[in-house]
Scaffold this motif. Structure first.
Motif, short mmCIF file in Angstrom:
data_model
loop_
_atom_site.label_atom_id
_atom_site.label_comp_id
_atom_site.label_asym_id
_atom_site.label_seq_id
_atom_site.Cartn_x
_atom_site.Cartn_y
_atom_site.Cartn_z
N ALA A 53 -12.96 -41.39 -14.93
CA ALA A 53 -14.75 -41.08 -14.90
C ALA A 53 -15.25 -40.78 -16.41
O ALA A 53 -16.20 -41.24 -16.64
CB ALA A 53 -15.13 -39.87 -13.91
N LYS A 54 -14.43 -39.80 -16.76
CA LYS A 54 -14.72 -39.25 -18.25
C LYS A 54 -14.76 -40.38 -19.21
O LYS A 54 -15.75 -40.59 -19.88
CB LYS A 54 -13.58 -38.07 -18.44
N LYS A 57 -17.72 -42.45 -18.56
CA LYS A 57 -18.96 -41.75 -18.53
C LYS A 57 -19.60 -42.01 -16.78
O LYS A 57 -20.69 -42.60 -16.98
CB LYS A 57 -19.89 -41.87 -19.26
N LEU A 58 -18.78 -41.98 -15.94
CA LEU A 58 -19.26 -42.35 -14.69
C LEU A 58 -19.27 -41.02 -13.86
O LEU A 58 -18.63 -39.81 -14.13
CB LEU A 58 -18.05 -43.21 -13.92
N ASP A 59 -20.11 -41.05 -12.79
CA ASP A 59 -20.04 -39.94 -11.90
C ASP A 59 -18.99 -39.93 -11.10
O ASP A 59 -18.66 -40.93 -10.33
CB ASP A 59 -21.30 -40.18 -10.81
N LEU A 60 -18.21 -38.88 -11.08
CA LEU A 60 -17.02 -38.63 -10.43
C LEU A 60 -17.09 -38.77 -9.02
O LEU A 60 -16.21 -39.55 -8.37
CB LEU A 60 -16.38 -37.30 -10.74
N THR A 61 -18.13 -38.46 -8.25
CA THR A 61 -18.25 -38.68 -6.86
C THR A 61 -18.38 -40.19 -6.34
O THR A 61 -17.79 -40.72 -5.49
CB THR A 61 -19.58 -37.70 -6.41
N GLU A 62 -19.25 -40.69 -7.29
CA GLU A 62 -19.55 -42.24 -6.88
C GLU A 62 -18.15 -42.90 -7.02
O GLU A 62 -17.90 -43.94 -6.19
CB GLU A 62 -20.48 -42.66 -7.96
N ARG A 64 -15.21 -41.69 -6.94
CA ARG A 64 -14.25 -41.43 -5.89
C ARG A 64 -14.79 -42.29 -4.50
O ARG A 64 -13.88 -42.55 -3.81
CB ARG A 64 -14.58 -39.87 -5.48
N ASN A 65 -15.88 -42.58 -4.19
CA ASN A 65 -16.37 -43.07 -3.24
C ASN A 65 -15.96 -44.65 -3.25
O ASN A 65 -15.43 -45.24 -2.34
CB ASN A 65 -17.75 -43.32 -3.14
#
Lengths: 104, 104
Positions: A53-54, A57-62, A64-65
DNA sequence: ATATATTTGTCAAAAAATGACAAGTCTTAT
DNA sequence: ATAAGACTTGTCATTTTTTGACAAATATAT
């Protein structure tokens, strides 16, 4: 996103013009194994999701989904689970949630 | 059937008035481990489904469906997969099926 | 209390997932 | 043609997870 998680990684990697070796290094991973992951011959290790994610630069929650739906999709595929059965599986998940409550 | 697979086994066992030890023996299993299976602390090994079906005169396909839906239900539960995400997972399973076709 | 049934904990063995490396193919540039 | 870089594939040791087995504890009934 209707791809496998491996394909998704490859997509991200190409968009950012990284080689396998470069991305693998960022992920503390062997490039050969990253190749296998992208080609669906190995699983991406969930522990590396935050790093992934880092990097992009992605949203970790998304992210993980994306990961979870890939994993479950894989199991649905491998077990030949029909939509009808999937409905039953969902009910059983629901049931497990009620069990959990009882413990509290 | 809105129970876990372990509970289902226990149900079958009680209906047929077998002790853990008796059923475990028929399944080539330690009674202590069967206890854990019934209580959801271990998984039933898929390889034993045919034996289980035979013991209780069940249709193997239906039993396998019970098993599969339990397994997927468990994963849905453990990953906190919402219905919305489950829909995505189903689409990804579908996508994997199309991948398979391409190989042929 | 005794016997039987069940549960829980532990640990070694078996199985599965992962990391690492070597060697291979394929493409592109020189 | 070959050298370099990118990717793929195969293998194997290590690590992690799952399973089998046994001992001991608890519970239940006689």
């Amino acid at each position: 996103m209707k791809t496998t998680f491996g394909e998704y990684i490859r997509l991200l990697r190409n968009e950012n013009e990284l080689t396998l070796t470069q991305l693998a290094a960022k992920l503390n991973l062997d490039s050969a194994n990253l190749s296998k992951i992208e080609n669906g011959k190995r699983d991406f290790d969930e522990k590396r999701l935050p790093k992934l994610a880092k990097i992009f630069k992605l949203d970790l929650t998304e992210l993980r989904n994306e990961y979870v739906t890939d994993q479950i999709g894989k199991q649905i595929y491998e077990t030949n689970c029909t939509k009808q059965l999937l409905q039953v599986a969902e009910e059983k998940a629901e049931y497990r949630r009620t069990l959990k409550e009882k413990v509290i």
